[in-house]
Design a protein around this motif. Sequence first.
Motif, mmCIF file in Angstrom:
data_model
loop_
_atom_site.group_PDB
_atom_site.id
_atom_site.type_symbol
_atom_site.label_atom_id
_atom_site.label_comp_id
_atom_site.label_asym_id
_atom_site.label_seq_id
_atom_site.Cartn_x
_atom_site.Cartn_y
_atom_site.Cartn_z
ATOM 1 N N PHE A 1 -10.915 7.005 -3.517
ATOM 2 C CA PHE A 1 -10.340 8.327 -3.277
ATOM 3 C C PHE A 1 -10.495 9.076 -4.585
ATOM 4 O O PHE A 1 -9.835 8.765 -5.575
ATOM 5 N N VAL A 2 -11.391 10.065 -4.619
ATOM 6 C CA VAL A 2 -11.828 10.659 -5.883
ATOM 7 C C VAL A 2 -11.299 12.076 -6.036
ATOM 8 O O VAL A 2 -11.449 12.909 -5.139
ATOM 9 N N GLU B 1 -0.687 11.708 -5.583
ATOM 10 C CA GLU B 1 0.512 11.275 -4.857
ATOM 11 C C GLU B 1 0.164 10.903 -3.416
ATOM 12 O O GLU B 1 0.708 9.940 -2.875
ATOM 13 N N TYR B 2 -0.733 11.645 -2.805
ATOM 14 C CA TYR B 2 -1.184 11.304 -1.454
ATOM 15 C C TYR B 2 -1.855 9.929 -1.451
ATOM 16 O O TYR B 2 -1.620 9.103 -0.560
ATOM 17 N N ALA B 3 -2.685 9.678 -2.457
ATOM 18 C CA ALA B 3 -3.369 8.387 -2.544
ATOM 19 C C ALA B 3 -2.384 7.236 -2.684
ATOM 20 O O ALA B 3 -2.568 6.164 -2.104
ATOM 21 N N VAL B 4 -1.316 7.468 -3.444
ATOM 22 C CA VAL B 4 -0.318 6.419 -3.669
ATOM 23 C C VAL B 4 0.643 6.306 -2.483
ATOM 24 O O VAL B 4 0.895 5.214 -1.965
ATOM 25 N N ILE C 1 0.580 7.682 0.697
ATOM 26 C CA ILE C 1 0.070 7.603 2.064
ATOM 27 C C ILE C 1 -1.008 6.531 2.205
ATOM 28 O O ILE C 1 -1.016 5.764 3.172
ATOM 29 N N LEU C 2 -1.902 6.460 1.231
ATOM 30 C CA LEU C 2 -3.028 5.529 1.328
ATOM 31 C C LEU C 2 -2.773 4.202 0.636
ATOM 32 O O LEU C 2 -3.571 3.270 0.762
ATOM 33 N N ASP C 3 -1.677 4.105 -0.119
ATOM 34 C CA ASP C 3 -1.270 2.841 -0.759
ATOM 35 C C ASP C 3 -2.308 2.273 -1.714
ATOM 36 O O ASP C 3 -2.505 1.050 -1.783
ATOM 37 N N VAL C 4 -2.969 3.132 -2.471
ATOM 38 C CA VAL C 4 -3.924 2.585 -3.428
ATOM 39 C C VAL C 4 -3.168 1.801 -4.506
ATOM 40 O O VAL C 4 -2.096 2.206 -4.941
ATOM 41 N N PRO C 5 -3.703 0.661 -4.940
ATOM 42 C CA PRO C 5 -3.034 -0.137 -5.962
ATOM 43 C C PRO C 5 -3.413 0.214 -7.396
ATOM 44 O O PRO C 5 -2.772 -0.247 -8.331
ATOM 45 N N VAL C 6 -4.464 1.024 -7.582
ATOM 46 C CA VAL C 6 -4.932 1.362 -8.929
ATOM 47 C C VAL C 6 -5.326 2.837 -8.967
ATOM 48 O O VAL C 6 -5.983 3.336 -8.046
ATOM 49 N N ILE C 7 -4.905 3.526 -10.033
ATOM 50 C CA ILE C 7 -5.433 4.844 -10.360
ATOM 51 C C ILE C 7 -6.210 4.716 -11.662
ATOM 52 O O ILE C 7 -5.665 4.249 -12.669
ATOM 53 N N ILE C 8 -7.463 5.113 -11.632
ATOM 54 C CA ILE C 8 -8.271 5.157 -12.844
ATOM 55 C C ILE C 8 -8.395 6.608 -13.283
ATOM 56 O O ILE C 8 -8.785 7.475 -12.493
ATOM 57 N N ALA D 1 7.510 -0.781 -9.660
ATOM 58 C CA ALA D 1 7.607 -1.811 -8.619
ATOM 59 C C ALA D 1 6.468 -2.821 -8.686
ATOM 60 O O ALA D 1 6.495 -3.848 -8.002
ATOM 61 N N GLY D 2 5.456 -2.542 -9.485
ATOM 62 C CA GLY D 2 4.326 -3.455 -9.620
ATOM 63 C C GLY D 2 3.260 -3.299 -8.557
ATOM 64 O O GLY D 2 2.319 -4.094 -8.499
ATOM 65 N N THR D 3 3.378 -2.265 -7.708
ATOM 66 C CA THR D 3 2.387 -2.051 -6.659
ATOM 67 C C THR D 3 1.262 -1.123 -7.093
ATOM 68 O O THR D 3 0.289 -0.946 -6.368
ATOM 69 N N LEU D 4 1.413 -0.524 -8.271
ATOM 70 C CA LEU D 4 0.415 0.411 -8.777
ATOM 71 C C LEU D 4 0.217 0.199 -10.264
ATOM 72 O O LEU D 4 1.182 -0.048 -10.991
#
Length: 220
Positions: free
Chosen positions: A80-81, A98-101, A103-110, A194-197
Amino acid sequence: MTEQPNDAPTARPDTPAATWRELRRGNERFIAGEPEHPRQDIDHRGSLAHAQRPIVAIFGCSDSRLAAEIIFDVGLGDAFVVRNAGQVVTPSALGSLEYAVGILDVPVIIVLAHDECGAVRAAIDSQAPDAAPLPPHIAGLVEKIVPAVRKVAGGDGPIEPSHVDTAFVGREHLRNTVTELVESSEMISDAVAAGTLAFVGANYRLFEGRVETDIVIGRI
């Protein structure tokens, strides 16, 4: 093709650490000139028509040489770019992440910066005593990079651009961007706690094709 739980079209790593390992492996393939171009076939494209579950959100510079999916050798639906010149935090960029985290539950933001960044160069040049005014919308982006310029150059007065190291400014701006994203969003900071991201601030080396980790927030 078997559907994955929660209508996710493909399996994916289930922790920030596993996700980052997969992305690093993809970058190593790209560096070596041996990309696999995964998940780009017709069947996979069709499986994504009604759902997505990307493994990573990438907030990077709009520079044409910074093609995120190619750099990490990932496929359709994996990344998700979000991009703008100089990877500057804006309301639209923050809302997209915020949508990526959320709604889409991404575990990493680069957060992906790079060398020879034109936005960083413009920010440095804008602080010269004889600098011409920038067009207003460009100035709005560049002003977010100026604090990094000031920290590297020292002082509040006019500077000589040739005396300011663009790499140091780019690294400082990258760290500022990561910090601002975490501090500006309760949703994002709660996911990190929480350790999810996890956040990875990284610099892309244009010549080598290498993504070099600079700052990490979270557990990877």
